[in-house]
Scaffold this active site. Structure first.
Site, short mmCIF file in Angstrom:
data_model
loop_
_atom_site.label_atom_id
_atom_site.label_comp_id
_atom_site.label_asym_id
_atom_site.label_seq_id
_atom_site.Cartn_x
_atom_site.Cartn_y
_atom_site.Cartn_z
N CYS A 198 -69.03 7.92 -2.59
CA CYS A 198 -70.34 8.12 -2.34
C CYS A 198 -70.34 8.42 -0.94
O CYS A 198 -69.97 7.87 0.05
CB CYS A 198 -71.48 7.23 -2.77
SG CYS A 198 -71.24 6.66 -4.33
N ARG A 203 -65.43 13.51 0.58
CA ARG A 203 -65.44 12.09 0.10
C ARG A 203 -65.14 12.06 -1.59
O ARG A 203 -64.69 11.06 -2.03
CB ARG A 203 -66.33 11.36 0.46
CG ARG A 203 -66.47 11.23 1.98
CD ARG A 203 -67.80 10.52 2.60
NE ARG A 203 -68.00 9.18 1.85
CZ ARG A 203 -67.50 8.10 2.60
NH1 ARG A 203 -66.88 8.47 3.75
NH2 ARG A 203 -67.56 6.69 2.10
N TRP A 226 -70.37 9.22 -6.58
CA TRP A 226 -69.03 9.29 -7.11
C TRP A 226 -69.45 8.00 -8.43
O TRP A 226 -69.27 6.95 -7.91
CB TRP A 226 -67.99 8.84 -6.27
CG TRP A 226 -66.64 8.89 -6.58
CD1 TRP A 226 -65.94 10.20 -7.04
CD2 TRP A 226 -65.79 7.94 -7.37
NE1 TRP A 226 -64.63 9.73 -7.56
CE2 TRP A 226 -64.64 8.77 -7.81
CE3 TRP A 226 -65.98 6.53 -7.57
CZ2 TRP A 226 -63.57 7.82 -8.25
CZ3 TRP A 226 -64.87 5.86 -7.94
CH2 TRP A 226 -63.71 6.46 -8.33
N ASN A 247 -73.96 2.89 -1.35
CA ASN A 247 -72.29 3.21 -1.59
C ASN A 247 -71.85 1.86 -1.92
O ASN A 247 -72.05 0.93 -1.08
CB ASN A 247 -71.81 3.85 -0.18
CG ASN A 247 -70.33 4.09 -0.48
OD1 ASN A 247 -69.76 3.78 -1.53
ND2 ASN A 247 -69.57 4.32 0.79
N GLY A 248 -70.93 1.77 -2.90
CA GLY A 248 -70.39 0.32 -3.02
C GLY A 248 -70.76 0.04 -4.64
O GLY A 248 -70.93 0.92 -5.49
N GLU A 286 -44.17 11.15 -2.07
CA GLU A 286 -45.40 11.95 -1.53
C GLU A 286 -45.45 13.37 -1.99
O GLU A 286 -46.41 13.73 -2.38
CB GLU A 286 -45.01 12.09 0.11
CG GLU A 286 -46.13 12.92 1.02
CD GLU A 286 -47.60 12.34 0.69
OE1 GLU A 286 -47.97 11.32 0.13
OE2 GLU A 286 -48.49 12.90 1.22
N LYS A 289 -48.59 14.63 -3.91
CA LYS A 289 -49.36 15.71 -3.82
C LYS A 289 -49.54 16.70 -4.93
O LYS A 289 -50.77 17.37 -5.12
CB LYS A 289 -48.68 16.72 -2.64
CG LYS A 289 -48.72 15.75 -1.11
CD LYS A 289 -50.01 15.85 -0.63
CE LYS A 289 -50.87 14.65 -0.63
NZ LYS A 289 -50.81 13.44 0.01
N GLU A 299 -52.26 15.21 -7.32
CA GLU A 299 -53.66 15.20 -6.83
C GLU A 299 -54.36 16.60 -6.97
O GLU A 299 -55.50 16.57 -7.25
CB GLU A 299 -53.55 14.94 -5.49
CG GLU A 299 -53.27 13.27 -4.82
CD GLU A 299 -53.34 13.08 -3.45
OE1 GLU A 299 -54.35 12.39 -3.15
OE2 GLU A 299 -52.29 13.59 -2.78
N HIS A 340 -30.74 6.32 -15.43
CA HIS A 340 -31.19 4.95 -16.25
C HIS A 340 -32.26 5.14 -16.88
O HIS A 340 -32.88 4.34 -17.21
CB HIS A 340 -31.24 4.12 -15.01
CG HIS A 340 -30.02 3.63 -14.15
ND1 HIS A 340 -28.92 3.12 -14.85
CD2 HIS A 340 -29.84 4.15 -13.00
CE1 HIS A 340 -27.86 3.04 -13.84
NE2 HIS A 340 -28.30 3.43 -12.66
N LYS A 366 -61.96 10.48 -0.61
CA LYS A 366 -61.21 10.47 0.41
C LYS A 366 -61.10 9.26 1.07
O LYS A 366 -60.11 8.50 1.67
CB LYS A 366 -61.82 11.41 1.41
CG LYS A 366 -60.97 11.41 2.68
CD LYS A 366 -59.67 12.33 2.88
CE LYS A 366 -59.11 12.48 4.02
NZ LYS A 366 -57.70 12.65 3.88
C1 F6R Z 1 -53.21 10.69 -0.89
C2 F6R Z 1 -54.27 10.14 -0.21
C3 F6R Z 1 -54.49 8.63 -0.57
C4 F6R Z 1 -54.41 7.69 0.36
C5 F6R Z 1 -54.97 6.26 0.01
C6 F6R Z 1 -54.85 5.19 1.03
O1 F6R Z 1 -53.34 12.10 -0.52
O2 F6R Z 1 -54.97 10.46 0.61
O3 F6R Z 1 -53.34 8.21 -1.60
O4 F6R Z 1 -53.41 7.70 1.15
O5 F6R Z 1 -56.19 6.18 -0.74
O6 F6R Z 1 -56.01 5.75 2.06
P1 F6R Z 1 -56.10 5.22 3.63
O7 F6R Z 1 -54.95 5.77 4.34
O8 F6R Z 1 -57.45 5.75 4.09
O9 F6R Z 1 -56.05 3.60 3.46
#
Ligand code: F6R
Length: 615
Positions: free
Chosen positions: A2, A27, A77, A103-104, A488, A492, A495, A511, A610
């Site tokens: 949120c 976010r 959210w 938020n929370g 990674e 990506k 996501e 395996h 985010k």
């Molecule tokens: C992927 C991504 C997430 C963050 C994860 C940790 O693109 O952004 O996997 O890496 O949520 O977030 P931080 O680095 O803010 O602790």
């Protein structure tokens, strides 16, 4: 998660709040709302969907509402209760006295709710938040309209994590906020007060920000911010100056923030190297504030993080091992670390990595390590974030604000900083040879130019992405320094393109996962020209024998690799340990262009947030 925006000033609040919500859209959210304090009432407008729709609805309000100079807004959210207009924030108490956004997660909301219902209070939403709102209205009445005492009493009753922002009907130009576990930042620009979940929403107004501490409250009026502890004691707080440019948080000429941020990576590397180049340099020592001699007593190093940041820690672990195998080094996922019986204490150094500095699991892991007496260091991109304030020693990564939900340039900032941190620690320990130091510093310095040359070849990667966007799924494979990149690259794609994608150490394919391969699954293999080239190419051949189309990312000049691929992308050569700095860019661009070809919402992928402030 949120996003919150509040304004108490002298100008029309609606536009300022909508702008603040727009800047926090990344976010992640599914509904939005705004409450405006008009002459004698609070007008509440909510929508399911985008902030632009909320703005449209607000623009239809009568002029007396549009002129309101105090208000609070929210992007939700969903956690408790479906995505509906009723469940969207702000929530109002039954008597209309309190209006609140949150938020929370309020963990004891069921208990509170049944208690309040037994007193005859009618609930209208399915949310955990409404319990806080209704309870506050009751407490406010009980305390005869004393907002500070009511807020203290409320925070004493709530369990869980919350950033709460509140208006009371009979306090026309005032907003109250409380923070425990979820981030909240306040600001005063001389004529108005603001609050938001994320500092980027406030940079247009001021760069001097008050990050609320755990168990802290603030009242906002046009004449300033007043801070209190949860017990009601007054606090004096100093603003933190955030050296970010508000233009950095704009998309500029780019179609997506993510693409803009991928393109900023050579600059991120340049800045990181400039700030910390000389391995034993003053900047790193000053930020770390590690006493000389400490490394003599350190036997164990733990890198701890979530998601993409945890892949950055794998890069750091590999580099440390490649330079000195005499230290016990591990890369840990924070959501596991916090619940395991992890070793710690005075002979352990733990490095917590979080771009946002607000990830609930990483924070909990750092708190646990502290209780064990472990030496703790944080790496974060956000000055003033919770991790920055809670962990004694912080080194800031220098990526600037990242708006795209998928991390790109912050990952680059992290691996740059972590590489330099590893070198610094090993130098302190006396185990970094002069040869390795010179070799890696030289390699790091040449990276920005090499990365730029890769960005200029975007067309090639775009064509590959368009060709393979119809695949049923992807496997990313590689060995040693490439393994974090496979993770990674696969993340990506998941996501932002929502495509099934797996990451495997190349030797693991046979395996089990190789059973899945056929002509509909594409294999992306990372094969730099190192001692492991032949081994990885053998694994590639095993995939090709099962008809899987194969894209190779190989070193420039490695013509021999051509025979092993349906498509190949040659990338510049660098030191073996530094390959992640090069291999990363094509993987990011590949995911970006696959997602673009499929018409995905690249900057705001579905279901994602985010800043992950719940565990
Ligand atoms: C992927 C991504 C997430 C963050 C994860 C940790 O693109 O952004 O996997 O890496 O949520 O977030 P931080 O680095 O803010 O602790």
């Amino acid at each position: 998660m949120c996003g919150i925006m509040g304004y108490a000033g002298k100008k029309p609040a609606a536009g300022i709040i909508i702008d603040g919500l727009k800047r926090q859209e990344y976010r992640g959210y599914d509904s939005a709302g705004i409450a405006l304090r008009c002459d004698s009432e609070i007008v509440n407008v909510k929508v399911v969907g985008r902030v632009s729709e909320l703005a449209r609805k607000v623009s239809e309000l009568p002029p007396e509402s549009a002129g309101a100079i105090t208000g609070i807004g929210h992007t939700r959210w969903a956690t408790h209760g479906g995505v509906t207009e009723t469940n969207a924030h702000p929530h109002e108490s039954a008597d209309g006295m309190t209006v609140l956004v949150h938020n929370g997660i309020i963990e004891n909301s069921r208990e509170l709710r049944s208690n309040l219902e037994s007193k005859g209070i009618k609930f209208v939403t399915e949310t955990d938040t409404e319990a806080a709102c209704q309870l506050l209205a009751l407490l406010y009445k009980d305390y005869g309209g004393d907002a500070l005492r009511a807020m203290s009493a409320l925070t004493a009753e709530l369990r869980g994590a919350f950033a709460l922002v509140i208006m009371f009907l009979d306090r026309p130009n005032e907003i109250w906020c409380a923070r425990k576990g979820s981030p909240l930042v306040a600001a005063f620009d001389g004529g108005a007060c603001y609050c938001a979940s994320d500092p980027t929403a406030l940079l247009r107004y001021t760069h001097d920000l008050f990050f609320l501490e755990e168990e802290e409250m603030v009242s906002l009026t046009p004449s300033g911010c007043k801070f209190f502890g949860f017990e009601g004691q007054k606090r004096i707080k100093k603003a933190i100056h955030l050296n970010w440019d508000s233009v950095m948080a704009d998309k500029g000429q780019y179609e997506h923030f993510m693409r803009k941020e991928i393109g900023e990576q050579p600059d991120v590397m340049r800045l990181t190297i400039e700030a910390h180049t000389i391995v034993a340099n003053v900047a790193m020592r000053k930020s770390l504030n590690i006493p000389r001699g400490l490394m003599d007593s350190i036997r164990r190093i733990q890198f701890v993080a979530c998601g993409t940041s945890s892949y950055a820690t794998l890069v750091a672990k590999n580099i440390m091992e490649s330079l000195d195998n005499g230290i016990d080094v591990s890369a840990e996922i924070a959501s596991e670390y916090r619940y395991r019986n992890v070793p710690g204490g005075g002979d352990t150094l733990a490095v917590f990595v979080s771009q946002s500095g607000e990830t609930a699991d990483t924070l909990a892991a750092a708190r646990l390590a502290k209780t064990l007496g472990t030496h703790c260091v944080a790496i974060t991109n956000v000055r003033g974030s919770t991790i920055d304030r809670e962990v004694e020693h912080t080194v800031l990564s220098l990526a600037g604000p990242e708006i795209g939900v998928a991390a790109t340039k912050t990952f680059m900032g992290q691996i740059g900083l972590l590489t330099l941190l590893v070198m610094f620690l090993l130098k302190e320990k006396g185990s970094l040879s002069a040869g390795d130091e010179a070799r890696l510093i030289g390699g790091l310095r040449s990276l920005p130019t090499l990365q730029q040359s890769l960005l200029e070849r975007e067309g090639e990667i775009k064509s590959l992405a368009e060709k393979y966007a119809g695949s049923k799924g992807f496997f990313f494979i590689g060995r040693r320094e490439c393994v974090p990149l496979t993770m990674e690259g696969a993340l990506k794609l998941k996501e932002i393109a929502y495509l099934p994608s797996e990451a495997y150490a190349a030797g693991e394919m046979k395996h089990g996962p190789i059973a899945m391969l056929d002509e509909h699954l594409t294999v992306v293999a990372l094969v730099p020209d190192t001692d492991l080239r032949e081994k990885t190419l053998s694994n590639v051949e095993e995939c090709r024998a099962r008809n899987a189309p194969t894209i190779l990312i190989a070193s420039e000049g490695d013509e021999g690799a051509l025979a092993h691929a349906d498509d190949i992308l040659f990338v510049p050569r660098t030191e073996p340990e530094l390959f992640p700095f090069i291999g990363l860019i094509p993987l990011q661009l590949f995911a970006y262009h696959v997602a673009r070809t499929l018409g995905r919402d690249i900057d705001m992928p579905r279901n994602l947030a985010k800043s992950v402030t719940v565990e």
